[in-house]
Design a protein around this motif. Structure first.
Motif, mmCIF file in Angstrom:
data_model
loop_
_atom_site.group_PDB
_atom_site.id
_atom_site.type_symbol
_atom_site.label_atom_id
_atom_site.label_comp_id
_atom_site.label_asym_id
_atom_site.label_seq_id
_atom_site.Cartn_x
_atom_site.Cartn_y
_atom_site.Cartn_z
ATOM 1 N N LEU A 1 -3.348 2.884 -1.327
ATOM 2 C CA LEU A 1 -3.714 2.050 -0.184
ATOM 3 C C LEU A 1 -2.837 0.814 -0.043
ATOM 4 O O LEU A 1 -2.919 0.104 0.967
ATOM 5 C CB LEU A 1 -5.179 1.631 -0.302
ATOM 6 C CG LEU A 1 -6.198 2.779 -0.331
ATOM 7 C CD1 LEU A 1 -7.607 2.228 -0.499
ATOM 8 C CD2 LEU A 1 -6.110 3.644 0.920
ATOM 9 N N GLN A 2 -1.981 0.556 -1.032
ATOM 10 C CA GLN A 2 -1.109 -0.618 -1.020
ATOM 11 C C GLN A 2 0.311 -0.300 -0.569
ATOM 12 O O GLN A 2 1.115 -1.228 -0.390
ATOM 13 C CB GLN A 2 -1.056 -1.245 -2.418
ATOM 14 C CG GLN A 2 -2.403 -1.673 -2.976
ATOM 15 C CD GLN A 2 -3.006 -2.848 -2.230
ATOM 16 O OE1 GLN A 2 -2.287 -3.715 -1.753
ATOM 17 N NE2 GLN A 2 -4.330 -2.861 -2.118
ATOM 18 N N VAL A 3 0.657 0.971 -0.431
ATOM 19 C CA VAL A 3 2.053 1.327 -0.155
ATOM 20 C C VAL A 3 2.167 2.019 1.207
ATOM 21 O O VAL A 3 1.202 2.647 1.676
ATOM 22 C CB VAL A 3 2.621 2.243 -1.269
ATOM 23 C CG1 VAL A 3 2.603 1.533 -2.603
ATOM 24 C CG2 VAL A 3 1.851 3.559 -1.357
ATOM 25 N N ALA B 1 -0.619 1.942 3.837
ATOM 26 C CA ALA B 1 -1.085 0.552 3.806
ATOM 27 C C ALA B 1 -1.325 -0.019 5.199
ATOM 28 O O ALA B 1 -2.059 -1.001 5.347
ATOM 29 C CB ALA B 1 -0.081 -0.325 3.057
ATOM 30 N N ARG B 2 -0.734 0.564 6.232
ATOM 31 C CA ARG B 2 -0.879 0.032 7.574
ATOM 32 C C ARG B 2 -1.803 0.874 8.448
ATOM 33 O O ARG B 2 -1.998 0.565 9.625
ATOM 34 C CB ARG B 2 0.497 -0.108 8.234
ATOM 35 C CG ARG B 2 1.417 -1.084 7.520
ATOM 36 C CD ARG B 2 2.679 -1.336 8.324
ATOM 37 N NE ARG B 2 2.402 -2.037 9.562
ATOM 38 C CZ ARG B 2 2.300 -3.365 9.685
ATOM 39 N NH1 ARG B 2 2.444 -4.135 8.619
ATOM 40 N NH2 ARG B 2 2.046 -3.929 10.843
ATOM 41 N N LEU B 3 -2.378 1.930 7.906
ATOM 42 C CA LEU B 3 -3.276 2.756 8.697
ATOM 43 C C LEU B 3 -4.663 2.112 8.772
ATOM 44 O O LEU B 3 -5.089 1.421 7.849
ATOM 45 C CB LEU B 3 -3.388 4.151 8.079
ATOM 46 C CG LEU B 3 -2.127 5.013 8.109
ATOM 47 C CD1 LEU B 3 -2.412 6.375 7.484
ATOM 48 C CD2 LEU B 3 -1.603 5.188 9.526
ATOM 49 N N PRO C 1 0.123 12.601 -7.739
ATOM 50 C CA PRO C 1 0.712 11.256 -7.649
ATOM 51 C C PRO C 1 2.087 11.152 -8.291
ATOM 52 O O PRO C 1 2.926 10.368 -7.830
ATOM 53 C CB PRO C 1 -0.314 10.370 -8.371
ATOM 54 C CG PRO C 1 -1.085 11.298 -9.245
ATOM 55 C CD PRO C 1 -1.143 12.597 -8.501
ATOM 56 N N HIS C 2 2.350 11.932 -9.354
ATOM 57 C CA HIS C 2 3.631 11.779 -10.050
ATOM 58 C C HIS C 2 4.731 12.656 -9.461
ATOM 59 O O HIS C 2 5.861 12.629 -9.924
ATOM 60 C CB HIS C 2 3.435 12.039 -11.541
ATOM 61 C CG HIS C 2 2.443 11.086 -12.141
ATOM 62 N ND1 HIS C 2 1.216 11.485 -12.614
ATOM 63 C CD2 HIS C 2 2.478 9.731 -12.277
ATOM 64 C CE1 HIS C 2 0.548 10.423 -13.037
ATOM 65 N NE2 HIS C 2 1.297 9.354 -12.849
ATOM 66 N N ALA C 3 4.370 13.408 -8.402
ATOM 67 C CA ALA C 3 5.372 14.128 -7.644
ATOM 68 C C ALA C 3 5.716 13.401 -6.351
ATOM 69 O O ALA C 3 6.626 13.795 -5.630
ATOM 70 C CB ALA C 3 4.883 15.545 -7.330
ATOM 71 N N SER C 4 4.976 12.322 -6.059
ATOM 72 C CA SER C 4 5.201 11.558 -4.847
ATOM 73 C C SER C 4 6.114 10.370 -5.146
ATOM 74 O O SER C 4 5.812 9.552 -6.023
ATOM 75 C CB SER C 4 3.861 11.052 -4.274
ATOM 76 O OG SER C 4 4.072 10.143 -3.215
ATOM 77 N N ARG C 5 7.202 10.241 -4.414
ATOM 78 C CA ARG C 5 8.142 9.141 -4.648
ATOM 79 C C ARG C 5 7.515 7.796 -4.308
ATOM 80 O O ARG C 5 7.957 6.759 -4.810
ATOM 81 C CB ARG C 5 9.410 9.354 -3.827
ATOM 82 C CG ARG C 5 9.193 9.460 -2.338
ATOM 83 C CD ARG C 5 10.490 9.744 -1.601
ATOM 84 N NE ARG C 5 10.304 9.956 -0.180
ATOM 85 C CZ ARG C 5 10.225 8.976 0.710
ATOM 86 N NH1 ARG C 5 10.329 7.708 0.316
ATOM 87 N NH2 ARG C 5 10.043 9.231 1.979
ATOM 88 N N ARG C 6 6.471 7.783 -3.480
ATOM 89 C CA ARG C 6 5.814 6.530 -3.122
ATOM 90 C C ARG C 6 4.926 6.006 -4.249
ATOM 91 O O ARG C 6 4.517 4.844 -4.223
ATOM 92 C CB ARG C 6 4.977 6.723 -1.859
ATOM 93 C CG ARG C 6 5.786 7.200 -0.659
ATOM 94 C CD ARG C 6 4.934 7.287 0.583
ATOM 95 N NE ARG C 6 5.650 7.913 1.679
ATOM 96 C CZ ARG C 6 6.501 7.299 2.481
ATOM 97 N NH1 ARG C 6 6.748 6.017 2.279
ATOM 98 N NH2 ARG C 6 7.108 7.944 3.460
#
Length: 267
Positions: free
Chosen positions: A115-117, A121-123, A85-90
């Motif tokens: 699931l919010q980003v 979030a749209r899948l 998670p801390h390597a993902s810019r999202r």
């Protein structure tokens, strides 16, 4: 594109929990096309196709799986971000694991934020608890179009060639047409159908997606829309989940793909 799920295909990202007293509380995130087989592989060790991080530390229990991804690539990207998670810019806004925070709780916290980003979030995803005794509320909760489910995943839809083909001429008439563009629907196009009883809607996936997206210009994937036939509100994820027979696949090739990507991510 990655915006539309392929009917009949299962692409999931799961969370394992270690029950071994020596390693109890450890977790593992992975990708699978077959949850029941995958947990057996993990508990069988590397010789049975399990991952080196889980080998020799079992038994492991698969407690949660997120599924409904449109492709293996989409689910593998989700898996990587959940693992790192801390390597993902999202996920830069997600705090580090707190002192005293259990690994299981931390991974659920990361999942809740994922699931919010965008793009997740749209899948049309489903969050499925396989073990009710491990269930915890996600904070923040999943978006309204992502259902919470319990128990094993539903059985895979039938493959073309496994069952006799439907007599489309008797069911739909000599020719079936897309309710949006009015072009003739071909057998191989797997149109979307409205789930409401009595509604005759049949439409190309792309046509119906564009119809729904008129209310959300600039988006690539719809969340919901009004059925052109019966005018009822429809969730896009429900249409995808209820769509008809999926394309034939080679399961052995899917499993080889799973092992290949898992090895790449672990080495």
């Amino acid at each position: 594109t990655e915006g539309t799920a392929r009917p009949g295909r299962f692409f999931g990202v799961y969370l394992l929990y270690c029950l071994n007293p020596r390693h109890r509380g450890r977790v593992y995130v992975g990708f699978t096309v077959n949850p029941a087989r995958r947990v057996q592989q993990h508990n069988g060790g590397r010789r049975k196709g399990g991952a080196w991080r889980t080998s020799g530390r079992g038994p492991w229990e698969m407690v949660l799986v997120v599924h409904g991804f449109p492709s293996a690539v989409a689910s593998l990207r989700f898996e990587w971000a959940w693992q790192h998670p801390h390597a993902s810019r999202r996920l830069a806004h997600v705090g580090q694991r707190a002192r005293g925070e259990a690994s299981f709780a931390f991974h659920l916290r990361v999942l809740a934020h994922m699931l919010q980003v965008p793009p997740w979030a749209r899948l049309p995803l489903t969050v499925r608890w396989l073990r009710a005794d491990f269930r915890q509320d996600l904070c923040p909760p999943p978006p309204p179009h992502m259902p919470l489910a319990f128990g094993p995943p539903p059985p895979r839809g039938p493959r073309r060639g496994d069952v006799p083909s439907v007599d489309r001429e008797s069911e739909l008439g000599a020719e079936a047409h897309c309710a949006v563009c009015a072009r003739t629907l071909q057998d191989e196009e797997s149109p979307l159908c409205c789930p409401h009883p009595g509604c005759p809607l049949r439409a190309h996936v792309i046509c119906l997606a564009e119809e729904f997206l008129q209310e959300e210009p600039g988006q690539l994937l719809p969340l919901e829309g009004q059925c052109p036939g019966c005018k009822n509100s429809l969730l896009w994820g429900d249409l995808i989940r209820l769509s008809q027979t999926g394309t034939k696949e080679n399961e052995e090739d899917s499993e080889l793909e799973e092992e290949h990507w898992t090895d790449l991510l672990e080495n």
